[in-house]
Design an enzyme around this catalytic site. Sequence first.
Site, PDB file in Angstrom:
ATOM      1  N   GLY A   1     -23.654 -72.415  65.292  1.00  0.00           N
ATOM      2  CA  GLY A   1     -24.658 -71.637  64.572  1.00  0.00           C
ATOM      3  C   GLY A   1     -26.022 -71.740  65.208  1.00  0.00           C
TER       4      GLY A   1
ATOM      5  N   ASP B   1     -24.688 -80.536  62.610  1.00  0.00           N
ATOM      6  CA  ASP B   1     -24.431 -79.117  62.370  1.00  0.00           C
ATOM      7  C   ASP B   1     -25.447 -78.580  61.367  1.00  0.00           C
ATOM      8  OD1 ASP B   1     -23.191 -76.674  62.623  1.00  0.00           O
ATOM      9  OD2 ASP B   1     -21.246 -77.327  61.867  1.00  0.00           O
TER      10      ASP B   1
ATOM     11  N   GLU C   1     -15.124 -76.587  61.699  1.00  0.00           N
ATOM     12  CA  GLU C   1     -16.247 -77.444  61.313  1.00  0.00           C
ATOM     13  C   GLU C   1     -15.794 -78.503  60.321  1.00  0.00           C
ATOM     14  OE1 GLU C   1     -19.997 -74.308  61.829  1.00  0.00           O
ATOM     15  OE2 GLU C   1     -18.938 -74.446  59.921  1.00  0.00           O
TER      16      GLU C   1
END
Length: 245
Positions: free
Chosen positions: A39, A95, A117
């Site tokens: 991301g 993350d 993830e």
Amino acid sequence: MVSPISSSPVLTQDELKKIAAYKAVDYVESGMVLGLGTGSTAYYAVNRIGELLKQGKLTNIIGIPTSKKTEEQAISLGIPLSDLDTHPVLDLAIDGADEVDTYLNLVKGRGGSLLREKMVEGACKKFVVIVDESKMVKTLGGSGLAMPVEIVPFCWNFTAKRLERLFSDAAGCVAKLRVGDTGKPFMTDNMNYIVDLYFKGEMGDLKVVSDEILRLAGVVEHGMFIDMATTVIVAGECGITVKNK
């Protein structure tokens, strides 16, 4: 704990993401096996790790990427990679998140990588989440934005309708198949579809909701990351806030 950021000029969202990402990389030590997130915010953290490796400030790092996109980024930066089969326990994962509630529960997966993830970040000793302050919410799903659910393509509409019916008596929600830029269904790295759930009210007990969603045949995984984050780093105009479990 709040660390000040320069008071002017006003920082952009991307600048805030970069500040949070760099702060998270401070947790990285030489010799670690790292989960590399996916991301726009995790992108800055992966870049920073690659930069420190190149400078020799970090050594003997092994990365476990959470998506094909992150894998390509890490390879381009010279970060050595492996997988969960070889390293079933990770030292640290970094993350971003789409939402973070007051208990540090997360919504992730609006970028489409929620399954990998969750597999990687569920195998780490410490999970550091990096966000800008716009991602902080009182309750998950309360923002009115998508809560992703990865499903198998077979009879996807049947599964989507069953997901909607789960919440018909309580929160109420609309389930929409995610469509890619080509106008065709968005495909995850695992060749599955994503149905985005848009809630009209609070979901209630997240663990109960999680179990109900996962019991539906056709569902692969959902984007609620409950009791997984150990640290959340929030970048805002007033500075960096570090929240620990």
